[in-house]
Design a protein around this motif. Structure first.
Motif, PDB file in Angstrom:
ATOM      1  N   ARG A 303       0.825  -1.212   0.000  1.00  0.00           N
ATOM      2  CA  ARG A 303       0.000   0.000   0.000  1.00  0.00           C
ATOM      3  C   ARG A 303       0.858   1.259   0.000  1.00  0.00           C
ATOM      4  N   GLU A 304       2.072   1.164   0.524  1.00  0.00           N
ATOM      5  CA  GLU A 304       2.970   2.309   0.502  1.00  0.00           C
ATOM      6  C   GLU A 304       3.321   2.703  -0.934  1.00  0.00           C
ATOM      7  N   ALA A 305       3.473   1.709  -1.801  1.00  0.00           N
ATOM      8  CA  ALA A 305       3.748   1.993  -3.212  1.00  0.00           C
ATOM      9  C   ALA A 305       2.565   2.684  -3.866  1.00  0.00           C
ATOM     10  N   LEU A 306       1.359   2.293  -3.494  1.00  0.00           N
ATOM     11  CA  LEU A 306       0.160   2.929  -4.045  1.00  0.00           C
ATOM     12  C   LEU A 306       0.103   4.398  -3.641  1.00  0.00           C
ATOM     13  N   HIS A 307       0.404   4.702  -2.382  1.00  0.00           N
ATOM     14  CA  HIS A 307       0.378   6.099  -1.927  1.00  0.00           C
ATOM     15  C   HIS A 307       1.363   6.956  -2.732  1.00  0.00           C
ATOM     16  N   ALA A 308       2.585   6.446  -2.902  1.00  0.00           N
ATOM     17  CA  ALA A 308       3.598   7.213  -3.637  1.00  0.00           C
ATOM     18  C   ALA A 308       3.215   7.366  -5.106  1.00  0.00           C
ATOM     19  N   LEU A 309       2.659   6.308  -5.702  1.00  0.00           N
ATOM     20  CA  LEU A 309       2.265   6.368  -7.106  1.00  0.00           C
ATOM     21  C   LEU A 309       1.139   7.376  -7.313  1.00  0.00           C
ATOM     22  N   ARG A 310       0.204   7.469  -6.397  1.00  0.00           N
ATOM     23  CA  ARG A 310      -0.886   8.444  -6.542  1.00  0.00           C
ATOM     24  C   ARG A 310      -0.336   9.867  -6.571  1.00  0.00           C
ATOM     25  N   ILE A 311       0.679  10.147  -5.762  1.00  0.00           N
ATOM     26  CA  ILE A 311       1.307  11.478  -5.800  1.00  0.00           C
ATOM     27  C   ILE A 311       1.980  11.701  -7.144  1.00  0.00           C
ATOM     28  N   ALA A 312       2.685  10.675  -7.642  1.00  0.00           N
ATOM     29  CA  ALA A 312       3.342  10.793  -8.941  1.00  0.00           C
ATOM     30  C   ALA A 312       2.326  11.007 -10.055  1.00  0.00           C
ATOM     31  N   GLU A 313       1.215  10.294  -9.999  1.00  0.00           N
ATOM     32  CA  GLU A 313       0.157  10.458 -11.002  1.00  0.00           C
ATOM     33  C   GLU A 313      -0.416  11.873 -10.944  1.00  0.00           C
ATOM     34  N   ALA A 314      -0.608  12.380  -9.738  1.00  0.00           N
ATOM     35  CA  ALA A 314      -1.129  13.739  -9.595  1.00  0.00           C
ATOM     36  C   ALA A 314      -0.149  14.749 -10.179  1.00  0.00           C
ATOM     37  N   CYS A 315       1.154  14.522  -9.981  1.00  0.00           N
ATOM     38  CA  CYS A 315       2.163  15.424 -10.544  1.00  0.00           C
ATOM     39  C   CYS A 315       2.162  15.380 -12.067  1.00  0.00           C
ATOM     40  N   GLU A 316       2.039  14.198 -12.631  1.00  0.00           N
ATOM     41  CA  GLU A 316       2.022  14.087 -14.087  1.00  0.00           C
ATOM     42  C   GLU A 316       0.784  14.778 -14.662  1.00  0.00           C
ATOM     43  N   LEU A 317      -0.354  14.619 -13.998  1.00  0.00           N
ATOM     44  CA  LEU A 317      -1.572  15.295 -14.439  1.00  0.00           C
ATOM     45  C   LEU A 317      -1.405  16.808 -14.324  1.00  0.00           C
ATOM     46  N   SER A 318      -0.800  17.278 -13.249  1.00  0.00           N
ATOM     47  CA  SER A 318      -0.556  18.705 -13.074  1.00  0.00           C
ATOM     48  C   SER A 318       0.361  19.241 -14.175  1.00  0.00           C
ATOM     49  N   ARG A 319       1.411  18.489 -14.490  1.00  0.00           N
ATOM     50  CA  ARG A 319       2.333  18.925 -15.555  1.00  0.00           C
ATOM     51  C   ARG A 319       1.613  19.051 -16.894  1.00  0.00           C
ATOM     52  N   ARG A 320       0.769  18.077 -17.202  1.00  0.00           N
ATOM     53  CA  ARG A 320       0.079  18.087 -18.495  1.00  0.00           C
ATOM     54  C   ARG A 320      -0.971  19.193 -18.573  1.00  0.00           C
ATOM     55  N   GLU A 321      -1.684  19.405 -17.484  1.00  0.00           N
ATOM     56  CA  GLU A 321      -2.816  20.325 -17.515  1.00  0.00           C
ATOM     57  C   GLU A 321      -2.489  21.702 -16.927  1.00  0.00           C
ATOM     58  N   HIS A 322      -1.280  21.897 -16.450  1.00  0.00           N
ATOM     59  CA  HIS A 322      -0.829  23.191 -15.943  1.00  0.00           C
ATOM     60  C   HIS A 322      -1.774  23.738 -14.870  1.00  0.00           C
ATOM     61  N   ARG A 323      -2.019  22.908 -13.860  1.00  0.00           N
ATOM     62  CA  ARG A 323      -2.915  23.324 -12.777  1.00  0.00           C
ATOM     63  C   ARG A 323      -2.586  22.552 -11.497  1.00  0.00           C
ATOM     64  N   PRO A 324      -2.981  23.102 -10.343  1.00  0.00           N
ATOM     65  CA  PRO A 324      -2.858  22.325  -9.112  1.00  0.00           C
ATOM     66  C   PRO A 324      -3.791  21.107  -9.174  1.00  0.00           C
ATOM     67  N   VAL A 325      -3.335  19.985  -8.617  1.00  0.00           N
ATOM     68  CA  VAL A 325      -4.133  18.757  -8.625  1.00  0.00           C
ATOM     69  C   VAL A 325      -4.216  18.226  -7.205  1.00  0.00           C
ATOM     70  N   ALA A 326      -5.424  17.977  -6.747  1.00  0.00           N
ATOM     71  CA  ALA A 326      -5.608  17.325  -5.443  1.00  0.00           C
ATOM     72  C   ALA A 326      -5.316  15.845  -5.599  1.00  0.00           C
ATOM     73  N   VAL A 327      -4.587  15.275  -4.659  1.00  0.00           N
ATOM     74  CA  VAL A 327      -4.279  13.838  -4.729  1.00  0.00           C
ATOM     75  C   VAL A 327      -5.580  13.027  -4.688  1.00  0.00           C
ATOM     76  N   ALA A 328      -6.617  13.570  -4.079  1.00  0.00           N
ATOM     77  CA  ALA A 328      -7.907  12.882  -4.034  1.00  0.00           C
ATOM     78  C   ALA A 328      -8.504  12.665  -5.417  1.00  0.00           C
ATOM     79  N   GLU A 329      -8.023  13.392  -6.435  1.00  0.00           N
ATOM     80  CA  GLU A 329      -8.502  13.160  -7.797  1.00  0.00           C
ATOM     81  C   GLU A 329      -8.004  11.838  -8.367  1.00  0.00           C
ATOM     82  N   ILE A 330      -6.967  11.272  -7.780  1.00  0.00           N
ATOM     83  CA  ILE A 330      -6.386  10.019  -8.276  1.00  0.00           C
ATOM     84  C   ILE A 330      -7.011   8.864  -7.523  1.00  0.00           C
ATOM     85  N   PRO A 331      -7.537   7.842  -8.211  1.00  0.00           N
ATOM     86  CA  PRO A 331      -8.212   6.730  -7.542  1.00  0.00           C
ATOM     87  C   PRO A 331      -7.330   6.055  -6.500  1.00  0.00           C
TER      88      PRO A 331
END
Length: 333
Positions: A303-331
């Motif tokens: 589960r620790e890997a899932l937590h870290a991956l969700r942050i990474a996914e949020a960062c990638e989404l933020s980079r693509r969309e040029h906006r702040p992203v809440a980690v809660a947006e990632i499943p």
């Protein structure tokens, strides 16, 4: 104890040496899609080779997975179905769906999965965690994490790496959570592909920066680059109302002060992650052996890997969309 090792590339070869020397490991069996490479590692470490993953699992008490990333999730599932404790290098998978699927297999089987976030076993990061938890810095307000590789990976690696946030900065995201004991709630991230053309061709970036907001309003920055010619540089600075501390600042840190009385360039800068974190890699495998023997609790479950991956996914989404992203947006499941 009989340990099976799947994958004998750079990190797998290192793990083979550590396991072969461990006093609790009676025998080691290795396998790899490259049979010649597996044979070379076996000859060097005194291990035996197996022709397939199934052969490794059939005779093992536990398994260490150091294969290509694309195979991690299925190998974790195979180990779980065989009822074997497994240690796996990060990541479980490069996407949330694959990660969740493997975790469900582990949970259904009731087996053990320990993830390879080696920085948790580094003495410096451990001391920082202790200082923060003991209140030595007072209220923590700012954290800075730095990861700089001395040279880019091969071009063929990039399309399968998951990108800089998932492949590299995911270590920083995990260790930020572990040291502070807090959860990231929002990110704002960007990246640059101004370096070698292979990054643009792969749709990746060679340099990235993320601003992370924690659930207690602590702010953190996490930066990474593939192009740090001075050497391998992994550091963390933590600033609180009562004091500041640094991790990874020693005589081999590839950082030169331009102040008249400042330290000069290191005579022998860290060349790569294996050299910098060798003791941590050994410590995490020793911890896994103790988990398998029932002597310790799992220090880093899946589960620790899932937590870290969700942050990474949020960062990638933020980079693509040029906006702040809440980690809660990632499943999360």
């Amino acid at each position: 104890m009989r340990i099976g090792l799947i994958g004998t590339g750079r990190i797998g070869s290192f793990h083979a040496g550590v396991l072969a020397r461990h006093p609790a490991v009676g025998s080691l069996v290795v396998t790899d899609t490259d049979g010649a490479r597996a044979a070379e590692v076996a000859a060097r470490t005194g291990a035996t080779t197996a022709g397939s993953v199934a052969d490794v699992l059939a005779g093992a008490d536990a398994v260490v997975i150091a294969s290509a990333t694309s195979a991690h999730a299925e190998l974790i599932a195979m180990a779980a179905r065989a009822g074997l404790p497994a240690f796996c290098e990060k990541p479980i998978a490069l996407d949330i769906a694959g990660t969740l699927s493997a975790l469900r297999e582990v949970e259904r089987a009731g087996s053990v999965l320990q993830l390879g976030f080696m920085r948790r076993f580094d003495a410096g990061y451990g001391a920082a965690r202790t200082a923060v938890r003991a209140g030595a810095l007072g209220r923590l307000h700012t954290v800075r994490a730095v990861t700089s590789d001395p040279a880019p990976p091969p071009a063929a690696y990039l399309p399968h790496s998951g990108g800089l946030f998932r492949d590299c900065l995911v270590h920083d995201f995990d260790i930020l959570r572990w040291v502070t004991g807090r959860e990231v709630v929002e990110v704002y991230a960007t990246g640059s592909d101004a370096g070698p053309a292979m990054f643009r061709a792969a749709g990746d970036v060679d340099t990235a920066a993320a601003l992370l907001t924690f659930d207690d309003a602590t702010l953190a920055t996490a930066t990474a680059t593939r192009c740090n010619g001075a050497g391998y540089d992994v550091r963390m600075e933590l600033a609180g109302e009562l004091g500041q501390i640094a991790v990874g600042l020693d005589e081999r840190t590839p950082l030169t002060s331009v102040e008249p009385q400042g330290p000069a360039a290191p005579a022998k800068p860290w060349p790569g992650f294996l050299e910098r974190f060798a003791p941590a890699y050994e410590a995490e495998l020793d911890a896994f052996v103790r988990v398998v023997r029932g002597e310790a609790a799992n220090p880093c479950d899946g589960r620790e890997a899932l937590h870290a991956l969700r942050i990474a996914e949020a960062c990638e989404l933020s980079r693509r969309e040029h906006r702040p992203v809440a980690v809660a947006e990632i499943p999360a499941g």
